[in-house]
Enzyme design. Structure first.
Site, PDB file in Angstrom:
ATOM      1  CG  ASP A  31     -15.906  18.383 -34.891  1.00 32.81           C
ATOM      2  OD1 ASP A  31     -15.945  17.954 -33.720  1.00 32.81           O
ATOM      3  OD2 ASP A  31     -16.375  19.413 -35.009  1.00 32.81           O
ATOM      4  CG  ASP A  74     -24.003  20.670 -39.650  1.00 31.68           C
ATOM      5  OD1 ASP A  74     -24.568  19.953 -38.762  1.00 31.68           O
ATOM      6  OD2 ASP A  74     -24.081  21.933 -39.561  1.00 31.68           O
ATOM      7  CB  SER A 179     -29.218  25.822 -19.106  1.00 32.29           C
ATOM      8  OG  SER A 179     -28.872  24.523 -19.606  1.00 32.29           O
ATOM      9  CG  HIS A 182     -28.278  21.332 -18.183  1.00 30.29           C
ATOM     10  ND1 HIS A 182     -27.951  22.760 -17.952  1.00 30.29           N
ATOM     11  CD2 HIS A 182     -27.335  20.521 -17.833  1.00 30.29           C
ATOM     12  CE1 HIS A 182     -26.630  22.444 -17.721  1.00 30.29           C
ATOM     13  NE2 HIS A 182     -26.118  21.205 -17.685  1.00 30.29           N
ATOM     14  CE  LYS A 185     -25.950  17.160 -23.988  1.00 29.20           C
ATOM     15  NZ  LYS A 185     -25.121  16.236 -24.876  1.00 29.20           N
TER      16      LYS A 185
HETATM   17  N1  LIG Z   1     -17.096  18.374 -21.052  1.00 27.03           N
HETATM   18  C1  LIG Z   1     -17.813  18.105 -19.948  1.00 27.03           C
HETATM   19  O1  LIG Z   1     -17.434  18.214 -18.897  1.00 27.03           O
HETATM   20  C2  LIG Z   1     -19.155  17.406 -20.237  1.00 27.03           C
HETATM   21  C3  LIG Z   1     -19.931  17.144 -19.435  1.00 27.03           C
HETATM   22  C4  LIG Z   1     -21.405  16.719 -19.552  1.00 27.03           C
HETATM   23  C5  LIG Z   1     -21.758  16.239 -20.904  1.00 27.03           C
HETATM   24  N2  LIG Z   1     -21.001  16.785 -21.820  1.00 27.03           N
HETATM   25  C6  LIG Z   1     -21.247  16.357 -23.335  1.00 27.03           C
HETATM   26  O2  LIG Z   1     -20.234  15.687 -24.096  1.00 27.03           O
HETATM   27  C7  LIG Z   1     -20.485  16.134 -25.284  1.00 27.03           C
HETATM   28  C8  LIG Z   1     -19.104  16.356 -25.609  1.00 27.03           C
HETATM   29  O3  LIG Z   1     -18.774  17.635 -24.938  1.00 27.03           O
HETATM   30  P1  LIG Z   1     -17.259  18.177 -25.083  1.00 27.03           P
HETATM   31  O4  LIG Z   1     -16.851  18.964 -23.876  1.00 27.03           O
HETATM   32  O5  LIG Z   1     -16.129  17.289 -25.759  1.00 27.03           O
HETATM   33  O6  LIG Z   1     -17.880  19.568 -26.140  1.00 27.03           O
HETATM   34  P2  LIG Z   1     -17.028  19.970 -27.522  1.00 27.03           P
HETATM   35  O7  LIG Z   1     -17.975  21.315 -28.032  1.00 27.03           O
HETATM   36  O8  LIG Z   1     -15.588  20.397 -27.195  1.00 27.03           O
HETATM   37  O9  LIG Z   1     -17.010  19.160 -28.490  1.00 27.03           O
HETATM   38  C9  LIG Z   1     -17.975  18.800 -29.311  1.00 27.03           C
HETATM   39  C10 LIG Z   1     -17.382  18.669 -30.781  1.00 27.03           C
HETATM   40  O10 LIG Z   1     -18.898  18.219 -31.792  1.00 27.03           O
HETATM   41  C11 LIG Z   1     -18.481  19.325 -32.797  1.00 27.03           C
HETATM   42  N3  LIG Z   1     -20.000  19.652 -33.221  1.00 27.03           N
HETATM   43  C12 LIG Z   1     -21.025  20.106 -32.733  1.00 27.03           C
HETATM   44  N4  LIG Z   1     -22.045  20.150 -33.285  1.00 27.03           N
HETATM   45  C13 LIG Z   1     -22.091  19.366 -34.626  1.00 27.03           C
HETATM   46  C14 LIG Z   1     -22.628  19.134 -35.482  1.00 27.03           C
HETATM   47  N5  LIG Z   1     -24.067  19.338 -35.573  1.00 27.03           N
HETATM   48  N6  LIG Z   1     -22.105  18.397 -36.604  1.00 27.03           N
HETATM   49  C15 LIG Z   1     -20.755  18.040 -36.495  1.00 27.03           C
HETATM   50  N7  LIG Z   1     -20.030  18.381 -35.589  1.00 27.03           N
HETATM   51  C16 LIG Z   1     -20.497  18.977 -34.368  1.00 27.03           C
HETATM   52  C17 LIG Z   1     -17.783  20.684 -32.306  1.00 27.03           C
HETATM   53  O11 LIG Z   1     -17.489  21.343 -33.351  1.00 27.03           O
HETATM   54  C18 LIG Z   1     -17.137  19.920 -31.160  1.00 27.03           C
HETATM   55  O12 LIG Z   1     -15.721  19.639 -31.770  1.00 27.03           O
HETATM   56  C19 LIG Z   1     -21.487  17.221 -25.489  1.00 27.03           C
HETATM   57  O13 LIG Z   1     -22.567  16.390 -25.892  1.00 27.03           O
HETATM   58  C20 LIG Z   1     -21.631  17.535 -24.134  1.00 27.03           C
HETATM   59  O14 LIG Z   1     -23.053  18.092 -23.948  1.00 27.03           O
HETATM   60  C21 LIG Z   1     -19.552  17.300 -21.423  1.00 27.03           C
END
Ligand SMILES: NC(=O)c1ccc[n+]([C@@H]2O[C@H](COP(=O)([O-])OP(=O)(O)OC[C@H]3O[C@@H](n4cnc5c(N)ncnc54)[C@H](O)[C@@H]3O)[C@@H](O)[C@H]2O)c1
Length: 416
Positions: A31, A74, A179, A182, A185
């Protein structure tokens, strides 16, 4: 199995790590803490206080008796990604680390570009690093049900049979995202599908429904809580509704409120991801799972939130502000989700029970929501050019910390 989770500090990455550790898997996380920073950028914070990452790791060790390996870095840095994969050689990689907010991606051109460049770059870096270092690993890539949009026909799991001018083929089901986020993705999905074909990689593309809930059975201690975002940029509709009810504001489904989406409880989403990990795709296979449990309209969610609020003595009303997004407010929605059940998925949580559990937790953190209540109203508009200035002009957050000592949002303090 050895599982690498990108985005381990996030809403779903954290409970997934706990869930896999509790089942005896070895877990390694990556992360860069950008979600924490970006939530602060819009003047908000998680309703549940999130400890610094070293404290999270210490709590895992103490409560679960397990080590969670961690690499801070990252995914935009290819050398970092390749080096971590080379050192860890995971059996599975769960890729969650992306910019995941639709409104954030719609603020202005800079947020749109950041979202798409970061999300596509991270996925491409992982695919190239896998090919170079661990081509047998299984990629579980988090997509979203939002890739499909809301077509007026049933939504299959990724592919469908088409007959056109007398010829037949099985083709990717058309995507119609709502969006810039989206669409990132959708583009990711194309890249993962292409890479599995040319390099014989294994991948599962998870069309994830909206996740709700804060707790899983492994979260037995406040230090293990996952984040709960409630602001208009980072919080889901249900999260906002519950937060609104907790601080005495009207619950506000946008527009007519007939927008239907697929939902799944946090605990059941973790179960689904584990099943995907434990039953990997074959070499060269690009597998798509529609990962949700039930579809609800925004009005149905608002009504559940209102009903459960009343059980806690909170008299919430429901109001309908204009929809800031461009989306159908009343439509057909029938996605198929058979593959998970085929892997052994069983629902363990009901919506209303989880909503009750969320209220219980959030009432404890009411002051944290109260202190940031200005971030609940819709500010980012899909059609407007002024979202950035509207966000900037929004009432600033009060400076006083409502619950001293309950954990900050700056993970770097004790990581330096
Ligand atoms: N939460 C939902 O309801 C939901 C629904 C559909 C899809 N998703 C997908 O699931 C995944 C996780 O979602 P979430 O809700 O846990 O999101 P979140 O933002 O809480 O978690 C993502 C984590 O990744 C880290 N991160 C982001 N970019 C980074 C990078 N370049 N390098 C290293 N770390 C990085 C962030 O710091 C964060 O801790 C995402 O891809 C999101 O699009 C989530």
């Amino acid at each position: 199995m050895k599982v690498l989770i990108t985005g381990v500090d996030g809403y779903s990455g954290w409970p997934l790590a706990l869930h896999l550790l509790a089942r005896g898997h070895e877990v390694v996380g990556i992360d860069n803490f950008v979600t924490r920073r970006r939530v602060s950028e819009v003047g908000s914070w998680s309703a549940t206080p999130i400890p610094s990452f070293p404290r999270r790791l210490a709590a895992v060790k103490e409560v679960l008796g397990r080590d969670l390996a961690f690499h801070r870095g990252d995914l935009q840095d290819f050398d970092f990604v390749r080096d971590v994969l080379a050192r860890e050689r995971p059996d599975a990689i769960v890729h969650l680390a992306e910019q995941r907010s639709a409104p954030y991606s719609m603020i202005d051109v800079h947020h749109a570009v950041t979202t798409q460049v970061e999300n596509l770059t991270g996925t491409l870096h992982l695919l190239y690093a896998m090919r170079a270092v661990c081509p047998d690993a299984h990629l579980v890539k988090m997509g979203t049900m939002g890739e499909y949009g809301t077509p007026n026909v049933d939504i299959p799991e990724g592919f469908f049979e088409v007959e056109f001018r007398g010829r037949k083929d099985t083709l990717p089901f058309p995507r119609r995202a709502g969006s810039w986020y989206h669409w990132s993705k959708v583009f990711d999905s194309g890249d993962v599908m292409f890479a599995t074909g040319i390099w014989n990689l294994r991948a599962t593309d998870v069309m994830q429904g909206v996740i709700y809930g804060i707790r899983t059975p492994e979260i037995t201690d406040r230090r293990l809580l996952t984040r709960f975002d409630f602001d208009e940029t980072w919080g889901t509709a249900l999260n906002r509704f519950i937060a609104q009810a907790v601080v005495g504001l009207p619950i506000t489904p946008y527009g007519k409120g007939g927008q239907r989406r697929g939902f799944i409880a946090l605990e059941d989403s973790m179960q689904s991801l584990r099943l995907a990990i434990e039953h990997p795709a074959s070499p060269g296979e690009y597998r798509v799972l529609n990962q949700f449990d039930a579809a609800y309209s925004v009005n149905e969610l608002a009504e559940v939130a209102r009903r459960v609020a009343a059980e806690f003595g909170l008299a919430a009303t429901i109001e309908h502000p204009p929809d800031p997004r461009v989306e159908a407010e009343d439509h057909y929605y029938q996605p198929i989700h058979d593959r998970l059940v085929g892997l052994g998925y069983r629902r363990t949580r009901e919506l209303e029970d989880v909503v009750r559990e969320i209220f219980r937790d959030l009432i404890r953190y009411r002051k944290r929501i109260q202190a940031r209540r200005h971030v609940l109203a819709a500010t980012t508009q899909w059609r407007s050019e002024d979202s950035a200035s509207a966000l900037a002009a929004r009432a600033p957050a009060p400076t006083a910390h409502p619950a001293p000592g309950t954990g900050g949002e700056d993970p770097a303090r004790s990581l330096a």
